[in-house]
Design a protein around this motif. Sequence first.
Motif, PDB file in Angstrom:
ATOM      1  N   GLY A   1      61.963 -50.392 -47.894  1.00 34.00           N
ATOM      2  CA  GLY A   1      61.188 -49.990 -49.047  1.00 34.00           C
ATOM      3  C   GLY A   1      61.907 -48.905 -49.818  1.00 34.00           C
ATOM      4  O   GLY A   1      62.918 -48.363 -49.373  1.00 34.00           O
ATOM      5  N   GLU A   2      61.345 -48.567 -50.977  1.00 35.60           N
ATOM      6  CA  GLU A   2      61.955 -47.539 -51.814  1.00 35.60           C
ATOM      7  C   GLU A   2      61.800 -46.162 -51.205  1.00 35.60           C
ATOM      8  O   GLU A   2      62.642 -45.288 -51.386  1.00 35.60           O
ATOM      9  CB  GLU A   2      61.315 -47.578 -53.198  1.00 35.60           C
ATOM     10  N   TYR A   3      60.693 -45.956 -50.474  1.00 39.98           N
ATOM     11  CA  TYR A   3      60.418 -44.662 -49.873  1.00 39.98           C
ATOM     12  C   TYR A   3      60.495 -44.765 -48.351  1.00 39.98           C
ATOM     13  O   TYR A   3      60.197 -45.793 -47.760  1.00 39.98           O
ATOM     14  CB  TYR A   3      59.032 -44.167 -50.277  1.00 39.98           C
ATOM     15  N   ASP A   4      60.871 -43.632 -47.719  1.00 36.60           N
ATOM     16  CA  ASP A   4      60.854 -43.586 -46.262  1.00 36.60           C
ATOM     17  C   ASP A   4      59.427 -43.426 -45.752  1.00 36.60           C
ATOM     18  O   ASP A   4      59.033 -44.075 -44.780  1.00 36.60           O
ATOM     19  CB  ASP A   4      61.702 -42.411 -45.755  1.00 36.60           C
ATOM     20  N   VAL A   5      58.657 -42.562 -46.411  1.00 32.73           N
ATOM     21  CA  VAL A   5      57.356 -42.163 -45.887  1.00 32.73           C
ATOM     22  C   VAL A   5      56.315 -42.102 -46.996  1.00 32.73           C
ATOM     23  O   VAL A   5      56.588 -41.589 -48.088  1.00 32.73           O
ATOM     24  CB  VAL A   5      57.453 -40.771 -45.214  1.00 32.73           C
ATOM     25  N   PHE A   6      55.142 -42.645 -46.724  1.00 35.20           N
ATOM     26  CA  PHE A   6      53.955 -42.465 -47.563  1.00 35.20           C
ATOM     27  C   PHE A   6      53.037 -41.498 -46.827  1.00 35.20           C
ATOM     28  O   PHE A   6      52.757 -41.700 -45.641  1.00 35.20           O
ATOM     29  CB  PHE A   6      53.252 -43.810 -47.772  1.00 35.20           C
ATOM     30  N   ILE A   7      52.585 -40.449 -47.506  1.00 39.36           N
ATOM     31  CA  ILE A   7      51.683 -39.487 -46.870  1.00 39.36           C
ATOM     32  C   ILE A   7      50.266 -39.715 -47.383  1.00 39.36           C
ATOM     33  O   ILE A   7      49.993 -39.584 -48.577  1.00 39.36           O
ATOM     34  CB  ILE A   7      52.110 -38.033 -47.146  1.00 39.36           C
ATOM     35  N   SER A   8      49.381 -40.080 -46.469  1.00 41.10           N
ATOM     36  CA  SER A   8      47.967 -40.267 -46.788  1.00 41.10           C
ATOM     37  C   SER A   8      47.213 -39.033 -46.306  1.00 41.10           C
ATOM     38  O   SER A   8      47.392 -38.583 -45.168  1.00 41.10           O
ATOM     39  CB  SER A   8      47.437 -41.522 -46.094  1.00 41.10           C
ATOM     40  N   HIS A   9      46.349 -38.478 -47.164  1.00 44.13           N
ATOM     41  CA  HIS A   9      45.705 -37.216 -46.841  1.00 44.13           C
ATOM     42  C   HIS A   9      44.490 -36.998 -47.736  1.00 44.13           C
ATOM     43  O   HIS A   9      44.300 -37.715 -48.717  1.00 44.13           O
ATOM     44  CB  HIS A   9      46.685 -36.059 -47.075  1.00 44.13           C
ATOM     45  N   ALA A  10      43.693 -36.014 -47.379  1.00 41.86           N
ATOM     46  CA  ALA A  10      42.604 -35.563 -48.236  1.00 41.86           C
ATOM     47  C   ALA A  10      43.104 -34.384 -49.074  1.00 41.86           C
ATOM     48  O   ALA A  10      43.850 -33.533 -48.584  1.00 41.86           O
ATOM     49  CB  ALA A  10      41.407 -35.129 -47.393  1.00 41.86           C
ATOM     50  N   ASN A  11      42.679 -34.330 -50.332  1.00 43.21           N
ATOM     51  CA  ASN A  11      43.148 -33.279 -51.236  1.00 43.21           C
ATOM     52  C   ASN A  11      42.866 -31.868 -50.706  1.00 43.21           C
ATOM     53  O   ASN A  11      43.637 -30.943 -50.946  1.00 43.21           O
ATOM     54  CB  ASN A  11      42.500 -33.429 -52.614  1.00 43.21           C
ATOM     55  N   GLU A  12      41.777 -31.711 -49.983  1.00 43.70           N
ATOM     56  CA  GLU A  12      41.417 -30.384 -49.482  1.00 43.70           C
ATOM     57  C   GLU A  12      42.436 -29.833 -48.486  1.00 43.70           C
ATOM     58  O   GLU A  12      42.440 -28.624 -48.200  1.00 43.70           O
ATOM     59  CB  GLU A  12      40.035 -30.421 -48.823  1.00 43.70           C
ATOM     60  N   ASP A  13      43.269 -30.688 -47.923  1.00 41.05           N
ATOM     61  CA  ASP A  13      44.236 -30.248 -46.913  1.00 41.05           C
ATOM     62  C   ASP A  13      45.625 -29.989 -47.482  1.00 41.05           C
ATOM     63  O   ASP A  13      46.549 -29.652 -46.731  1.00 41.05           O
ATOM     64  CB  ASP A  13      44.330 -31.301 -45.797  1.00 41.05           C
ATOM     65  N   LYS A  14      45.773 -30.147 -48.810  1.00 39.32           N
ATOM     66  CA  LYS A  14      47.091 -29.969 -49.421  1.00 39.32           C
ATOM     67  C   LYS A  14      47.643 -28.570 -49.168  1.00 39.32           C
ATOM     68  O   LYS A  14      48.768 -28.404 -48.678  1.00 39.32           O
ATOM     69  CB  LYS A  14      47.022 -30.209 -50.934  1.00 39.32           C
TER      70      LYS A  14
END
Length: 270
Positions: free
Chosen positions: A4-17
């Motif tokens: 793929g184009e990216y190594d990693v996709f980060i899935s998260h909740a905005n409150e934890d940014k």
Amino acid sequence: MSTGEYDVFISHANEDKDAVVDALAQQLEALGVDVWYDDDQIQIGDSLMDSLDEGLSGSQYGVIVLSENFIDKNWPESELKALMQRFQQDDVGIMPLRYEIPHQAIVDSYPLLSDLVSRPIAPDMIQDRVQEIYNVVKQEPEQLSGDWAGGANSEEDSRTEFESITVTIQDRPQIDIGNKFTVKKWKTSDRPPISNISATELYDPERDLTYSTGSAVTTMKEMKDYPLTGMVSEIDELGSSKAVFEMQVSKSQLDTLPDDRDDYTSGLVR
């Protein structure tokens, strides 16, 4: 493993940014990991769904920061379901991180993740998680089951560990987080473990540029035979004639440095 184009996709909740996710993404990028992260990839006017679809379909690994905030929201859960579908159909690796929740909370909320080992993350654990993700992404162990952070099937010597050193140079290099540099000549008053160095010759391989300090320091003892190569992880100062930055260097490089105190003491060349 699918490409793929990216190594990693980060899935998260905005409150934890602010607490963990921003630093996680930034430090991964500083080590050369291509990260799909919504702060970087979603621009004003973009379709949120299209942008997320691009990130999900173009990533080799999914890093999921699971927390109470994540569990309470429907949108991150839709990302998780899409990642799990790709995990089952396209052999995409998933690395769950749990922020301020126990593993049992993940099992209760997401039974599909119950067979995957989750790792804790906290502000003081980010560098450890970054190193573990780097080893999975860049060195590709055979599987992510068991201890995905290096893998029970991986040889200990195959892992790459990093340490942070502060680099000062009396020059103004073109520098940004994620840039790769080789410090060809340097001096320090420290002995191993090295934490601070003064660069007298800095090489940028991407632009084929060399930066050197002025003649005022050429009489100082230099470590010429022990170049250090690493990635910029933080910029502390960038003035008209001085740069100070943090560089992530592999521990294996630092392990080869001599232990003789005289080699780490600045002074006039005899």
